[in-house]
Design an enzyme around this catalytic site. Structure first.
Site, mmCIF file in Angstrom:
data_model
loop_
_atom_site.group_PDB
_atom_site.id
_atom_site.type_symbol
_atom_site.label_atom_id
_atom_site.label_comp_id
_atom_site.label_asym_id
_atom_site.label_seq_id
_atom_site.Cartn_x
_atom_site.Cartn_y
_atom_site.Cartn_z
ATOM 1 N N CYS A 103 3.662 -10.109 0.372
ATOM 2 C CA CYS A 103 2.824 -11.339 0.191
ATOM 3 C C CYS A 103 1.912 -11.128 -0.948
ATOM 4 O O CYS A 103 1.676 -11.855 -1.773
ATOM 5 C CB CYS A 103 1.946 -11.659 1.592
ATOM 6 S SG CYS A 103 0.864 -12.857 1.107
ATOM 7 N N CYS A 195 -0.904 -13.129 9.511
ATOM 8 C CA CYS A 195 -1.688 -14.388 9.848
ATOM 9 C C CYS A 195 -0.648 -15.594 10.444
ATOM 10 O O CYS A 195 -0.963 -16.129 11.410
ATOM 11 C CB CYS A 195 -1.906 -15.154 8.476
ATOM 12 S SG CYS A 195 -0.719 -15.766 7.528
#
Length: 356
Positions: A103, A195
């Site tokens: 990410c 997340c």
């Protein structure tokens, strides 16, 4: 930054205290600061699973307090293509990936950086606990929060356009500062895990995307102890969730995962936290990236095979252009394929790669 001239800086705002204080510090230094809230996940977009709406509200509240503009940018397509597809492929191959590393590489320091440059920004800034000096990535000064482990894929060019304003602060100082300036999220709990999984159980989430196949749990000498739910749900060194306690005529030491036999779909276990099968003196790292260029070899350095591990002395030697052999001074426990091994010399993060 080389001088004190006013710069245009865009801060990645997560709604958490770290990015909030990052924005405050840059504003206090007199820079033109804007915020960006990155939405990276669309699936099951509800407050129950991934509280993006609350995080967005927190980010907006901070920006209102600091009197800076907040932009909302959707990188969900990029996240799916560049991060989540790899995440699923790794689990299908029996490995345990670290999507936070990817990410940072593909979203925060590529897609976000590109977006910021298009808006005319001189720099992007994030709330990472790390430091940049002379295009080198250094550990954050707070040893309990240092996040350089997740940033080893960055390039000199990316570092030249990035700022980590809280890298020389301790977490408690950041929280105290947030409270002092009246930020409502000063005590907000740090986000943990991935997340997009949110509050769901990991097994439930993964079952939605990867087909699990149950199989046998066996000891190193071939004794069957039970049945696993699918190799993808287990990682080396795991103790919890095996459901094989209380075996007859067996010592009471707990069982640990020591191997995943993909060919036979078997989970191999052994007893004892320090069982020899859990330890290895060497590993092979692939997709190795050197932040400041490849150093001379053989290289005496230190390595971490997981976040927050203490530095482990090692010697690194190349196998080919992308793969390296890492030999440790002491055998390492539960070295997990798919995770990252990150290399250091003192505070300097040299780079890292994926454990084969």
């Amino acid at each position: 930054m080389k001088n004190n001239a006013k710069k245009h800086i865009i801060v990645g705002m997560s709604g958490g205290v770290d990015s909030s204080v990052t924005a405050f510090l840059l504003k206090e230094q007199g820079h033109h600061v804007e915020g960006v809230f990155m939405k990276n996940w669309e699936e099951d977009d509800t407050d129950t699973f991934c509280p993006a709406s609350q995080d967005m509200a927190d980010a907006q509240s901070v920006c209102d307090k600091l009197q800076i503009e907040l932009h909302r940018v959707n990188f969900a397509a990029e996240y799916w293509e560049k991060v989540f597809v790899d995440f699923l492929q790794e689990y299908n191959a029996g490995r345990t990936p670290n999507p936070d590393v990817l990410c940072n590489k593909e979203i925060k320091f590529k897609a976000f950086l590109h977006y910021a440059k298009q808006r005319g920004a001189d720099f992007i800034a994030t709330g990472h606990y790390a430091r940049i000096h002379n295009l080198q990535l250094l550990k954050g000064l707070d040893p309990n929060k240092d996040q350089s482990y997740f940033l080893y894929t960055l390039t000199e060019d990316q570092l030249a356009q990035s700022l980590f304003p809280i890298g020389d602060l301790k977490k408690e100082v950041v929280r105290d500062l947030a409270k002092k300036i009246g930020l409502e999220n000063h005590a907000k709990k740090d986000s943990t895990g991935i997340c997009f999984i949110g509050e769901r159980k990991f097994k439930t989430f993964l079952n939605e995307y990867v087909k699990a196949k149950s199989g046998e749990i066996k000891t190193l000498d071939g004794k069957t102890l039970g049945e696993h739910d699918g190799l993808m749900f287990y990682t080396l060194g795991q103790r919890q969730g095996l459901k094989i306690g209380g075996q007859k005529n067996a010592p009471e030491e707990p069982w640990y995962v020591v191997q995943k036999d993909l060919e036979h779909n078997q989970l191999i276990v052994a007893q004892g936290h320090n069982h020899p099968a859990l330890f290895t003196p060497t590993l092979v790292a692939t997709q190795v990236h050197w932040i400041n260029g490849a150093p001379p070899f053989p290289l005496q350095a230190f390595a971490k095979t997981r976040y927050r591990q203490s530095d482990q002395a090692c010697i690194i030697t190349p196998i080919n252009a992308n793969d390296y052999n890492v030999e440790f001074s002491e055998p390492q426990r539960a070295v997990t394929p798919g995770q990252s091994v990150v290399f250091y010399q003192g505070e300097h993060c040299l780079g890292g790669g994926i454990i084969c």
